[in-house]
Design a protein around this motif. Sequence first.
Motif, PDB file in Angstrom:
ATOM      1  N   GLU A  72       0.839  -1.132  -0.014  1.00 36.27           N
ATOM      2  CA  GLU A  72       0.069  -0.162   0.104  1.00 36.27           C
ATOM      3  C   GLU A  72       0.715   1.300   0.037  1.00 36.27           C
ATOM      4  O   GLU A  72       1.974   1.257   0.531  1.00 36.27           O
ATOM      5  CB  GLU A  72      -0.954   0.090   1.299  1.00 36.27           C
ATOM      6  CG  GLU A  72      -1.865  -1.059   1.390  1.00 36.27           C
ATOM      7  CD  GLU A  72      -2.537  -0.847   2.632  1.00 36.27           C
ATOM      8  OE1 GLU A  72      -3.393  -1.946   2.921  1.00 36.27           O
ATOM      9  OE2 GLU A  72      -2.175  -0.082   3.702  1.00 36.27           O
ATOM     10  N   GLY A  73       0.225   2.292  -0.782  1.00 38.97           N
ATOM     11  CA  GLY A  73       1.021   3.518  -0.815  1.00 38.97           C
ATOM     12  C   GLY A  73       0.395   4.286   0.530  1.00 38.97           C
ATOM     13  O   GLY A  73      -0.291   3.756   1.537  1.00 38.97           O
ATOM     14  N   PRO A  74       0.956   5.622   0.662  1.00 34.63           N
ATOM     15  CA  PRO A  74       0.520   6.394   1.982  1.00 34.63           C
ATOM     16  C   PRO A  74      -0.767   6.569   2.000  1.00 34.63           C
ATOM     17  O   PRO A  74      -1.615   6.869   3.160  1.00 34.63           O
ATOM     18  CB  PRO A  74       1.122   7.706   1.777  1.00 34.63           C
ATOM     19  CG  PRO A  74       2.037   7.633   0.338  1.00 34.63           C
ATOM     20  CD  PRO A  74       1.745   6.286  -0.308  1.00 34.63           C
ATOM     21  N   ASP A  75      -1.483   6.777   0.888  1.00 36.10           N
ATOM     22  CA  ASP A  75      -3.020   6.714   1.039  1.00 36.10           C
ATOM     23  C   ASP A  75      -3.754   5.446   0.793  1.00 36.10           C
ATOM     24  O   ASP A  75      -5.213   5.717   0.966  1.00 36.10           O
ATOM     25  CB  ASP A  75      -3.603   7.853  -0.059  1.00 36.10           C
ATOM     26  CG  ASP A  75      -3.220   7.248  -1.410  1.00 36.10           C
ATOM     27  OD1 ASP A  75      -2.740   5.969  -1.578  1.00 36.10           O
ATOM     28  OD2 ASP A  75      -3.535   7.607  -2.379  1.00 36.10           O
ATOM     29  N   GLY A  76      -3.320   4.398   1.245  1.00 38.14           N
ATOM     30  CA  GLY A  76      -3.855   3.070   1.244  1.00 38.14           C
ATOM     31  C   GLY A  76      -4.155   2.494  -0.040  1.00 38.14           C
ATOM     32  O   GLY A  76      -4.409   1.515  -0.263  1.00 38.14           O
ATOM     33  N   GLN A  77      -3.716   3.194  -1.086  1.00 38.75           N
ATOM     34  CA  GLN A  77      -3.835   2.686  -2.534  1.00 38.75           C
ATOM     35  C   GLN A  77      -2.937   1.299  -2.632  1.00 38.75           C
ATOM     36  O   GLN A  77      -1.689   1.540  -2.302  1.00 38.75           O
ATOM     37  CB  GLN A  77      -3.539   3.815  -3.474  1.00 38.75           C
ATOM     38  CG  GLN A  77      -3.633   3.012  -5.064  1.00 38.75           C
ATOM     39  CD  GLN A  77      -3.119   4.222  -5.927  1.00 38.75           C
ATOM     40  OE1 GLN A  77      -2.424   4.966  -5.604  1.00 38.75           O
ATOM     41  NE2 GLN A  77      -3.196   3.753  -7.289  1.00 38.75           N
TER      42      GLN A  77
END
Lengths: 140, 141
Positions: free
Chosen positions: B121-126
């Motif tokens: 996951e990236g910082p925004d949860g993506q």
Amino acid sequence: MSNPEAPDLTFDGMAVGDVLVDSTVTVTAESIAQFRRSIATDTATLDGLEEGYAPPTMAAMWTVPRVMFREWNVPVGGIHARQRWQCTRPIRAGSALRVRISLKEKYVRKDRPWVVFESRLSDLDGVDVACGEMTVVWPV
Amino acid sequence: MTAELQVPNELPSLSWTLTQEQINAYAEVAGASDPIHVDPEFAKETPLGGTIGQGFLLFAVMAEQITRGLDHPESWLSDGVLDIRFRAPARPGDRLTMRAVRMAEERGPNDQAATYEVWCEGPDGQRLIDGTTDIPLGAFG
């Protein structure tokens, strides 16, 4: 860095079944340590390493790019879309590996060229060590 | 066989911040210096707008994290499979989280392996990366 002295690797110049690389590399304790440092996510992960074993993907992520970029002038800008990797034998320091990379698939989808490289690694007795597939949107 | 083993529902997760220094170090080790990874000035002028982490680097970190989460990693090193797709780029400064959660339905080739859904996951949860891994049951006990 790609080898500018080497032949250009182009989408049109590759055919399914072509063996692009058939080379031998030796995994050393120093190369294992360098690889571990490059993928470490914090310094703590460098403590208490399982000495002797190379990280499972070292064969793919260290040997394959090294030989590919040594033997071909690979264009920049490709997009790594998918990666499959199967280990069949741990790699240890001192292992000499035969690395073969061939073109498994090549196609155009939505006007973009795609290639699938297959890599097979074995020891010098011919025993498989690992195999993988890498799908790339080829740069145009 | 599965019931006799302590096959965890989730392997230890990993969170870390991807840095340009790590991207550069990996490029040097792998001998692959595509400017989209290592040249911020070049990358700024591309549609990506900046450098991104190598897929190989993220793949290797994921595999290493799986290895460290196993009781007997040599089993995984002898018969493990990791299959992932790269969905979106990871950029320097991104806080990344990798997870491996056991799937409800096994999809391995036989009952000798446990299948986990894996993702980053990236910082925004993506989800930037997702896929599966088959881990031999011998890795758990």
